[in-house]
Design an enzyme around this catalytic site. Structure first.
Site, PDB file in Angstrom:
ATOM      1  N   HIS A 143       0.823  -1.205   0.000  1.00  0.00           N
ATOM      2  CA  HIS A 143       0.000   0.000   0.000  1.00  0.00           C
ATOM      3  C   HIS A 143       0.862   1.262   0.000  1.00  0.00           C
ATOM      4  CE1 HIS A 143       0.873   0.972   4.197  1.00  0.00           C
ATOM      5  NE2 HIS A 143       0.692  -0.312   4.477  1.00  0.00           N
ATOM      6  N   GLU A 177      -1.595  -6.979   8.173  1.00  0.00           N
ATOM      7  CA  GLU A 177      -0.196  -6.835   8.575  1.00  0.00           C
ATOM      8  C   GLU A 177       0.065  -7.626   9.856  1.00  0.00           C
ATOM      9  OE1 GLU A 177       2.777  -6.746   8.053  1.00  0.00           O
ATOM     10  OE2 GLU A 177       3.349  -4.675   7.637  1.00  0.00           O
TER      11      GLU A 177
END
Length: 199
Positions: free
Chosen positions: A9, A79
């Site tokens: 990202h 994550e």
């Protein structure tokens, strides 16, 4: 046979400030949006048959700005859960734990929303992702839009390495990497490629 397209990202406030950002859901900065908008030329030549993204807003927004339609949000692409180190920089952690290194020393438990994970637990999640997407590669490329550390662990597992060897694959925000095969063996075909933000 297709390739795995890994997109980290774009920049967030915490990634810019080098704060561990696991499950905290932050938006992209203006620069992060610019990074994501610059990705389409890298993706245009690809035959993408499936797009999976982390449930995090920063990953889904990166996919959208890159011109991808997310087929599925996959919780296994979240994550690394940094536990009690969520939102804290390595320098701050080392004030109490000199020489601390995430890949070797791990994290401490946090609150109920951030219990923390070992690198082996992250590896099991990425193994599950790989098991689901490998069959799809017979039809074309599969894009995974996620986060720095989880994609590094996933890369290690793609190569048949232990999860902690993800430490060897530095990965910047807003970049594209490719995992493929050579003579039937898993390889990295491209790594940490930044898009041209002026494109």
């Amino acid at each position: 046979m297709g390739e795995l397209i890994l997109l980290r990202h774009g920049e967030t406030e915490w990634s810019r400030d080098r704060r561990h950002t696991g499950r905290t859901d932050l938006p992209l900065t203006a620069r992060g949006e610019e990074q994501a908008r610059a990705l389409p030329p890298l993706l245009a030549p690809r035959h993408i048959v499936r797009v999976l993204a982390s449930p995090a807003e920063r990953a889904r927004r990166t996919a959208e700005l890159a011109g991808l339609t997310v087929d599925e949000t996959d919780p296994d692409l979240w994550e690394w859960d940094y536990g009690g180190y969520e939102g804290i920089t390595t320098a701050e952690i080392r004030e109490d734990r000199p020489g601390w290194y995430l890949w070797k020393d791990g994290v401490i438990p946090g609150d109920a929303e951030h219990p923390g994970e070992t690198v082996e637990q992250v590896g099991k999640r990425t193994d599950a992702v790989l098991a689901r997407v490998r069959p799809l590669l017979a039809e074309g490329d599969v894009a995974l839009v996620a986060h720095g550390h989880v994609l590094r662990v996933l890369t290690a597992r793609w190569l048949g390495l232990e999860p902690a060897l993800g430490r060897a694959f530095a990965l910047a925000t807003g970049t594209l990497s490719l995992l493929g095969t050579e003579h039937g063996h898993p390889v990295i075909t491209s790594w940490n490629v930044p898009a041209d933000p002026t494109a």
